[in-house]
Design an enzyme around this catalytic site. Structure first.
Site, PDB file in Angstrom:
ATOM      1  N   HIS A  83      71.722  31.752  47.495  1.00  0.00           N
ATOM      2  CA  HIS A  83      71.039  32.981  47.890  1.00  0.00           C
ATOM      3  C   HIS A  83      69.981  33.326  46.839  1.00  0.00           C
ATOM      4  O   HIS A  83      68.829  33.607  47.173  1.00  0.00           O
ATOM      5  CB  HIS A  83      72.042  34.119  48.051  1.00  0.00           C
ATOM      6  CG  HIS A  83      71.426  35.485  48.142  1.00  0.00           C
ATOM      7  ND1 HIS A  83      70.687  35.896  49.233  1.00  0.00           N
ATOM      8  CD2 HIS A  83      71.402  36.520  47.271  1.00  0.00           C
ATOM      9  CE1 HIS A  83      70.255  37.126  49.032  1.00  0.00           C
ATOM     10  NE2 HIS A  83      70.673  37.538  47.837  1.00  0.00           N
ATOM     11  N   ASP A 112      36.225  30.276  50.158  1.00  0.00           N
ATOM     12  CA  ASP A 112      37.557  29.666  50.249  1.00  0.00           C
ATOM     13  C   ASP A 112      38.122  29.624  48.843  1.00  0.00           C
ATOM     14  O   ASP A 112      37.510  30.126  47.898  1.00  0.00           O
ATOM     15  CB  ASP A 112      37.464  28.239  50.830  1.00  0.00           C
ATOM     16  CG  ASP A 112      38.781  27.830  51.495  1.00  0.00           C
ATOM     17  OD1 ASP A 112      39.837  28.003  50.857  1.00  0.00           O
ATOM     18  OD2 ASP A 112      38.747  27.356  52.641  1.00  0.00           O
ATOM     19  N   TRP A 148      72.289  31.285  40.097  1.00  0.00           N
ATOM     20  CA  TRP A 148      70.866  30.903  40.143  1.00  0.00           C
ATOM     21  C   TRP A 148      70.333  30.717  38.723  1.00  0.00           C
ATOM     22  O   TRP A 148      69.310  30.076  38.511  1.00  0.00           O
ATOM     23  CB  TRP A 148      70.025  31.924  40.928  1.00  0.00           C
ATOM     24  CG  TRP A 148      69.507  33.076  40.130  1.00  0.00           C
ATOM     25  CD1 TRP A 148      70.170  34.237  39.874  1.00  0.00           C
ATOM     26  CD2 TRP A 148      68.238  33.200  39.484  1.00  0.00           C
ATOM     27  NE1 TRP A 148      69.389  35.059  39.104  1.00  0.00           N
ATOM     28  CE2 TRP A 148      68.203  34.452  38.851  1.00  0.00           C
ATOM     29  CE3 TRP A 148      67.121  32.362  39.370  1.00  0.00           C
ATOM     30  CZ2 TRP A 148      67.100  34.885  38.109  1.00  0.00           C
ATOM     31  CZ3 TRP A 148      66.030  32.807  38.636  1.00  0.00           C
ATOM     32  CH2 TRP A 148      66.025  34.057  38.018  1.00  0.00           C
ATOM     33  N   SER A 175      54.167  22.927  42.215  1.00  0.00           N
ATOM     34  CA  SER A 175      53.399  23.594  43.258  1.00  0.00           C
ATOM     35  C   SER A 175      52.881  24.944  42.770  1.00  0.00           C
ATOM     36  O   SER A 175      51.705  25.296  42.993  1.00  0.00           O
ATOM     37  CB  SER A 175      54.288  23.761  44.490  1.00  0.00           C
ATOM     38  OG  SER A 175      53.822  24.805  45.291  1.00  0.00           O
ATOM     39  N   SER A 176      53.743  25.702  42.079  1.00  0.00           N
ATOM     40  CA  SER A 176      53.318  27.018  41.580  1.00  0.00           C
ATOM     41  C   SER A 176      52.193  26.883  40.573  1.00  0.00           C
ATOM     42  O   SER A 176      51.261  27.690  40.557  1.00  0.00           O
ATOM     43  CB  SER A 176      54.480  27.716  40.878  1.00  0.00           C
ATOM     44  OG  SER A 176      55.376  28.187  41.809  1.00  0.00           O
ATOM     45  N   HIS A 259      62.368  36.004  32.265  1.00  0.00           N
ATOM     46  CA  HIS A 259      61.881  37.374  32.279  1.00  0.00           C
ATOM     47  C   HIS A 259      60.450  37.507  32.767  1.00  0.00           C
ATOM     48  O   HIS A 259      60.174  38.319  33.640  1.00  0.00           O
ATOM     49  CB  HIS A 259      62.146  38.157  31.005  1.00  0.00           C
ATOM     50  CG  HIS A 259      62.129  39.613  31.344  1.00  0.00           C
ATOM     51  ND1 HIS A 259      63.196  40.243  31.924  1.00  0.00           N
ATOM     52  CD2 HIS A 259      61.124  40.503  31.343  1.00  0.00           C
ATOM     53  CE1 HIS A 259      62.851  41.462  32.236  1.00  0.00           C
ATOM     54  NE2 HIS A 259      61.609  41.659  31.898  1.00  0.00           N
ATOM     55  N   GLU A 261      59.204  35.627  34.806  1.00  0.00           N
ATOM     56  CA  GLU A 261      59.384  35.362  36.238  1.00  0.00           C
ATOM     57  C   GLU A 261      59.631  36.662  37.010  1.00  0.00           C
ATOM     58  O   GLU A 261      59.136  36.852  38.120  1.00  0.00           O
ATOM     59  CB  GLU A 261      60.562  34.397  36.420  1.00  0.00           C
ATOM     60  CG  GLU A 261      61.065  34.245  37.846  1.00  0.00           C
ATOM     61  CD  GLU A 261      60.121  33.480  38.744  1.00  0.00           C
ATOM     62  OE1 GLU A 261      59.196  32.841  38.205  1.00  0.00           O
ATOM     63  OE2 GLU A 261      60.295  33.545  39.962  1.00  0.00           O
ATOM     64  N   TYR A 263      58.394  39.488  36.347  1.00  0.00           N
ATOM     65  CA  TYR A 263      57.105  40.158  36.530  1.00  0.00           C
ATOM     66  C   TYR A 263      56.190  39.379  37.450  1.00  0.00           C
ATOM     67  O   TYR A 263      55.351  39.963  38.140  1.00  0.00           O
ATOM     68  CB  TYR A 263      56.477  40.453  35.167  1.00  0.00           C
ATOM     69  CG  TYR A 263      57.307  41.475  34.453  1.00  0.00           C
ATOM     70  CD1 TYR A 263      57.226  42.813  34.822  1.00  0.00           C
ATOM     71  CD2 TYR A 263      58.254  41.108  33.516  1.00  0.00           C
ATOM     72  CE1 TYR A 263      58.047  43.756  34.251  1.00  0.00           C
ATOM     73  CE2 TYR A 263      59.081  42.046  32.938  1.00  0.00           C
ATOM     74  CZ  TYR A 263      58.979  43.370  33.306  1.00  0.00           C
ATOM     75  OH  TYR A 263      59.800  44.292  32.753  1.00  0.00           O
ATOM     76  N   SER A 274      48.617  49.171  45.019  1.00  0.00           N
ATOM     77  CA  SER A 274      47.367  49.762  44.532  1.00  0.00           C
ATOM     78  C   SER A 274      46.232  49.638  45.537  1.00  0.00           C
ATOM     79  O   SER A 274      45.210  50.308  45.408  1.00  0.00           O
ATOM     80  CB  SER A 274      46.941  49.096  43.216  1.00  0.00           C
ATOM     81  OG  SER A 274      47.957  49.213  42.265  1.00  0.00           O
ATOM     82  N   HIS A 308      67.269  40.477  26.395  1.00  0.00           N
ATOM     83  CA  HIS A 308      68.064  41.599  26.908  1.00  0.00           C
ATOM     84  C   HIS A 308      68.976  41.160  28.051  1.00  0.00           C
ATOM     85  O   HIS A 308      69.841  41.914  28.460  1.00  0.00           O
ATOM     86  CB  HIS A 308      67.188  42.793  27.317  1.00  0.00           C
ATOM     87  CG  HIS A 308      66.314  42.563  28.502  1.00  0.00           C
ATOM     88  ND1 HIS A 308      65.045  43.069  28.601  1.00  0.00           N
ATOM     89  CD2 HIS A 308      66.507  41.885  29.637  1.00  0.00           C
ATOM     90  CE1 HIS A 308      64.509  42.715  29.752  1.00  0.00           C
ATOM     91  NE2 HIS A 308      65.378  41.998  30.392  1.00  0.00           N
ATOM     92  N   HIS A 309      68.774  39.935  28.548  1.00  0.00           N
ATOM     93  CA  HIS A 309      69.717  39.387  29.523  1.00  0.00           C
ATOM     94  C   HIS A 309      70.953  38.828  28.823  1.00  0.00           C
ATOM     95  O   HIS A 309      71.866  38.345  29.476  1.00  0.00           O
ATOM     96  CB  HIS A 309      69.063  38.264  30.325  1.00  0.00           C
ATOM     97  CG  HIS A 309      67.866  38.707  31.115  1.00  0.00           C
ATOM     98  ND1 HIS A 309      67.972  39.150  32.414  1.00  0.00           N
ATOM     99  CD2 HIS A 309      66.561  38.800  30.803  1.00  0.00           C
ATOM    100  CE1 HIS A 309      66.767  39.482  32.862  1.00  0.00           C
ATOM    101  NE2 HIS A 309      65.895  39.287  31.899  1.00  0.00           N
ATOM    102  N   THR A 334      54.871  50.824  32.789  1.00  0.00           N
ATOM    103  CA  THR A 334      55.352  50.949  34.166  1.00  0.00           C
ATOM    104  C   THR A 334      55.252  52.397  34.624  1.00  0.00           C
ATOM    105  O   THR A 334      54.834  52.678  35.755  1.00  0.00           O
ATOM    106  CB  THR A 334      56.799  50.435  34.280  1.00  0.00           C
ATOM    107  OG1 THR A 334      56.900  49.204  33.579  1.00  0.00           O
ATOM    108  CG2 THR A 334      57.186  50.207  35.719  1.00  0.00           C
ATOM    109  N   LYS A 337      51.783  53.273  35.625  1.00  0.00           N
ATOM    110  CA  LYS A 337      51.411  52.833  36.970  1.00  0.00           C
ATOM    111  C   LYS A 337      51.926  53.818  38.024  1.00  0.00           C
ATOM    112  O   LYS A 337      51.195  54.191  38.948  1.00  0.00           O
ATOM    113  CB  LYS A 337      51.971  51.435  37.244  1.00  0.00           C
ATOM    114  CG  LYS A 337      51.376  50.380  36.347  1.00  0.00           C
ATOM    115  CD  LYS A 337      51.756  48.990  36.779  1.00  0.00           C
ATOM    116  CE  LYS A 337      50.830  48.486  37.844  1.00  0.00           C
ATOM    117  NZ  LYS A 337      49.651  47.800  37.335  1.00  0.00           N
ATOM    118  N   ARG A 456      80.291  40.736  38.855  1.00  0.00           N
ATOM    119  CA  ARG A 456      79.554  40.075  39.924  1.00  0.00           C
ATOM    120  C   ARG A 456      80.067  38.639  40.079  1.00  0.00           C
ATOM    121  O   ARG A 456      80.802  38.136  39.264  1.00  0.00           O
ATOM    122  CB  ARG A 456      78.057  40.078  39.618  1.00  0.00           C
ATOM    123  CG  ARG A 456      77.685  39.385  38.339  1.00  0.00           C
ATOM    124  CD  ARG A 456      76.261  39.671  37.928  1.00  0.00           C
ATOM    125  NE  ARG A 456      75.315  38.913  38.724  1.00  0.00           N
ATOM    126  CZ  ARG A 456      74.184  38.389  38.222  1.00  0.00           C
ATOM    127  NH1 ARG A 456      73.861  38.568  36.960  1.00  0.00           N
ATOM    128  NH2 ARG A 456      73.365  37.715  38.983  1.00  0.00           N
TER     129      ARG A 456
END
Lengths: 551, 386
Positions: A83, A112, A148, A175-176, A259, A261, A263, A274, A308-309, A334, A337, A456
């Site tokens: 998932h 293009d 994951w 690819s990314s 991390h 990732e 963002y 926006s 922090h993870h 943040t 924004k 979890r």
């Protein structure tokens, strides 16, 4: 030529008769047109969203009551792992690339993407990767079941499907990176004359910054999973303590990717919001320059908060303090924004069509995820909440109510331009309210479960947690069905061209107030080719002046 | 006058007719618990305070910010004829609303720092215990202080694992939290827990104490607590460690000083009695009886009480290795573990005694459909340890 599906309505042959665009399957397999590739990405991402959603509902079915009823713990771990991987790498990331493909050239007045064939390649790479990933369920031993985050050394115990997942992640990473190079080169080199960087629409800005983040961190992930691969098969012991390796090092490398990732998955969402908020407030975006600076600060800070993870891995107290302070600092840009969006709405002349509902819903619910993030950033509280459902609630508030809600805002906002027809407004509103309520029903009680200490990734749990789990499961099915409703009541009709014909500027009042930007300077649906000659822009770079020809 | 939480609880009960007939578990989770566990250490009290402080601060900010937004949504809409203003920047306002959040986060960071530094100070412990994570159980070794030398494994009650398989009907209040040997510690003493693991990363945590520390193979980490109350306190493994992740709970029993001393004396007697002579020759019946206990406590979590295994866990019932005429094959697997393409059998030579290994092998060789009649003596196990 319809920009979304071939063969129906309006054979505007004059739009593309001069370029011999391939038809039938060749149009899609050999696609080099940014609009076609954008459509492919979006359809792919929606398919993966549905697959990932089915896995989530299987998880929630098992957790509806205590005890094992439907799956064994082995399969349960596979479901949570897949998932996560499918939603992150298969749904959210490709969906935003799809938005970028469609909108970046239209917003900057480019014909293009810079590298059209690489664009094709980067899309068609994700298909075998997705098949490998999803197909790993059918390999001996089942799909990867290490979460994951694929923490070592649990990954060293996984069956052959772990190698398949690593291979798939490598391909998706390649690819990314190709997609990011394409977006950066397009934005930096192909803007229409007069479209200076500081006049560029926010969506392009957020994607430019996201693309740099991707290029910086995807190789880090590739390194981590390659080391996992050689640990598994070639006798190295990077992360295997049996040979002197360090399992915590894996976490450091993974989260140095992971991390930023986070963002990568939220900055393009900020971009979409926006665009949408000013259009429906009929007022220019408040503090454009500070939005650009805030986005950049978030991107830079994202590189120095990864641990922090890992507050419970046992870092020295100075390390914990540093990562705690740095993480709390992210709250500042943040907050800026959020304030800017609200100031954009302030004294506006707002209407609340579906895109605006999603955008306001985003601001409201995403902020809740942001504030629980601030609570989790406090290391002493995190010691209690780490790896509990509080964390699950937090990141679903930012990734579902954040990224996914923004994507729906973007879809409802731009789909008239993509398809040439208006979606059904009433169905769109039902989709929004149904999703908003069921989302909160699903994820809000998870805060309580987390505070009460429910870990979890548990296939079964103490019976005191039963009531909230039941509520969560009911909410999850409702939320899932809301997305099925979206598919049948909104998405398929507009793809089939059913609905009111969309005007060129669906979001502008007769006096012109409303949406701004070059994408509204071309007809609806957007012709197959746009801006083949660089347009002449007005001073604000929001309109074409002189010759009306958009293509 | 009903409290908000009971109102919410009755609402939820109305929603879920199949609500479980369990009661709150003191020291463990409560039914419809909305906040952290009641704290029994000073660190947990401070964490609880910090959480309330953060929750209130964030709620106030949230309400302030969104009342502005909803006021705007109410008043500044086209349908009430509000014309759009034209402003779109103000350096003053933007500087102010950058500085204010900055000051707020500094105000939040200061108390957090104080609690964090206190929670990391593991020096001057009265009792040091090593907690080792195994797939899927905890091992405790009392290293220093009263009780030094005591050592045991702590495993989920196997009947709870079976209840889980059967759909968890009519479960007790400590469902999935009951272990055979709880960790026992004295009250009001500083207990330092050193964590490590044998196979993959686990995480040792007890919410009431406000501690959680990953147990990492090949590394040692530490944390501490000083419980101010006696009683039973429960935690679970908090880091995904494979299939049975949900089935390796933590149960800490906090005793008054005198009771703890008595417990230690009792444990030391038991340890002495357990120190079997590996030269002793056993009968088949005695070995099987002992093996059955070892199997239930050590092997059944993975290989299942029926010996059929599950998923990548191989079955013992009918296994060629178990039924092999060469007893040394199975002795080697149990002593040193085995890695296959799909799973991993851990090595037990460091955890189980020769007698326990001999007993459990004899049990598996003569149980279910296995009828080898073979008998493994502790001396044969000892001979295979080299």
């Amino acid at each position: 030529m319809s920009a979304v599906l071939p063969g129906h309505a309006a054979d505007h042959a004059h739009d593309d008769h001069h370029n011999h665009a391939p038809t039938g399957w060749r149009r899609w397999v050999y696609a080099t047109n940014h609009k076609d590739i954008g459509t492919l990405y979006l359809l792919f991402a929606f398919t993966m969203l549905m697959i990932g959603g089915v896995l989530a509902l299987m998880i929630r079915t098992e957790l509806f009551e205590p005890g094992l009823q439907f799956v064994n713990p082995e399969l349960f771990n596979q479901l949570t792992t897949m998932h996560g991987l499918i939603m992150v790498f298969g749904a959210i990331m490709p969906a935003f690339v799809g938005f970028a493909n469609w909108m970046v050239p239209l917003q900057i007045g480019a014909p293009d993407m810079a590298f059209a064939r690489m664009n094709n390649f980067s899309f068609w790479l994700v298909i075998p990767a997705a098949i490998t990933l999803v197909g790993s369920f059918f390999m001996p031993g089942g799909a990867p079941a290490a979460g994951w985050t694929i923490y070592a050394p649990l990954t060293l115990q996984m069956g052959p499907s772990m190698d398949a997942a690593i291979f798939a992640l490598h391909i998706l990473g390649a690819s990314s990176i190709m997609g990011s190079i394409n977006i950066i080169v397009t934005i930096l080199n192909m803007r229409a004359p007069g479209m200076t960087l500081m006049k560029m629409p926010m969506f392009c800005w957020t994607w430019l910054i996201t693309a740099y983040l991707l290029i910086a961190v995807m190789p880090v992930l590739a390194g981590a999973i390659t080391m996992t691969l050689t640990d598994r098969h070639f006798g190295t012991t990077f992360f295997n303590p049996a040979g002197g390796g360090d399992p915590v090092m894996f976490q450091h490398i993974f989260w140095f990717f992971g991390h930023p990732e986070v963002y990568i998955m939220i900055l393009p969402a900020f971009g979409i919001i926006s665009q949408v908020v000013p259009a429906f407030a009929r007022k220019r975006l408040f503090g454009y320059a500070s939005m650009v600076y805030a986005t950049s600060s978030i991107a830079i800070l994202s590189f120095i908060v990864w641990a922090h993870h890992m507050f419970t891995t046992g870092m020295p107290v100075t390390g914990q303090l540093f990562f705690m302070y740095a993480t709390m600092l992210i709250a500042v840009p943040t907050a800026v924004k959020i304030f800017n969006w609200i100031a954009t709405m302030w004294q506006g002349s707002m209407t609340f069509e579906t895109p605006m509902l999603w955008a306001v819903g985003f601001i409201f619910v995403f902020t809740m995820g942001g504030l629980t993030g601030l609570i989790l950033a406090m290391a002493p509280i995190d010691l209690l909440l780490q790896d509990t459902y509080y964390v699950v609630a937090h990141f679903h508030y930012v990734l579902v109510a954040g990224s996914l809600f923004a994507m729906f805002a973007g879809f409802y906002y731009w789909s008239p331009k993509w398809t040439g027809v208006m979606y059904n407004e009433r169905n769109g509103k039902i989709h929004f309210w149904s999703s908003l309520i069921s989302f909160n029903l699903t994820f809000f009680p998870m805060h309580f479960l987390g505070l009460a200490g429910m870990p979890r990734r548990y296939a079964d749990y103490p019976a005191q947690f039963a009531d909230f789990n039941m509520v969560v499961s009911i909410g999850a099915f409702w939320f899932g069905l809301s997305q099925v409703y979206f598919l049948f009541a909104v998405l398929l009709p507009v793809m089939r061209g059913k609905g009111e014909k969309a005007p060129q500027r669906p979001w502008n009042d007769p006096d012109g107030a409303g949406a701004e930007g070059l994408e509204w300077e071309v007809p609806s649906p957007a012709p197959f080719h746009t801006f083949e000659t660089p347009p002449k822009l007005n001073a604000a770079a929001t309109k074409i002046v002189g010759a009306a020809a958009a293509h | 006058m009903k409290s908000i939480s009971t109102k919410l609880a009755s609402l939820l009960l109305a929603l879920s007719p199949a609500a479980y007939a369990v009661q709150d578990l003191p020291g463990g989770p409560a039914v419809l618990q909305l906040n952290l566990h009641p704290a029994v250490t000073r660190i947990a009290v401070e964490q609880g305070w910090l959480h309330w402080f953060m929750l209130i601060a964030c709620t106030v900010i949230f309400i302030l910010v969104f009342s502005v937004m909803f006021y705007s949504i109410w008043k500044h809409r086209k349908s009430v004829g509000h014309p759009a203003a034209n402003f779109h920047e103000s350096v003053t306002v933007e500087v102010i609303w950058t500085i204010i959040p900055f000051l707020i986060v500094i105000g939040m960071a200061l108390p957090a720092t104080k609690v964090l530094v206190a929670s990391k100070d593991t020096s001057n412990a009265d009792l040091t215990i090593k907690a080792t994570g195994y797939q899927w159980k905890w091992g405790y070794d009392y290293l220093k202080g009263e009780g030094e030398g005591v050592s045991f494994l702590s495993t989920l009650d196997p009947t709870h694992r079976e209840m889980s398989n059967e759909g968890a009907k009519d479960v007790p209040d400590d469902y999935l939290l009951k272990v055979d040997n709880p960790l026992v510690v004295p009250v009001n003493k500083k207990i330092r827990i050193i964590t490590t693991a044998n196979d993959v990363i686990h995480s040792w945590g007890v919410p009431s104490f406000g501690v959680k520390q990953d147990a990492i193979p090949g590394f040692v980490r530490d944390t501490w607590f000083r419980s101010e109350k006696t009683g039973d306190f429960y935690g679970q493994c908090y880091e995904l460690c494979g299939k049975e992740h949900a089935y390796m709970p933590i149960h800490v029993k906090v005793l008054a000083a005198a009771e703890y001393t008595a417990w230690v004396a009792d444990q030391q007697k038991k340890m002495a009695a357990k120190a079997d002579d590996p030269k002793k020759v056993w009968t088949l019946a005695d070995l099987e009886a002992r093996g059955e206990k070892v199997y239930a406590g050590t092997c059944a979590a993975c290989h299942q009480p029926n010996g059929k295994g599950a998923g990548p866990i191989l079955p013992l019932d009918g296994s060629p290795v178990v039924n092999d005429a060469d007893k040394n094959k199975q002795i080697q697997v149990v002593l040193n573990g085995r890695t296959s393409a799909t799973g991993q059998m851990p090595a037990w030579k460091g955890t189980l005694s020769d007698t326990d290994i001999a007993a459990v092998i004899t049990f598996t060789k003569n149980h279910w459909s296995n009828h080898t009649g073979q008998l493994v003596q502790p001396a044969e196990v000892l001979a295979q340890r080299k």
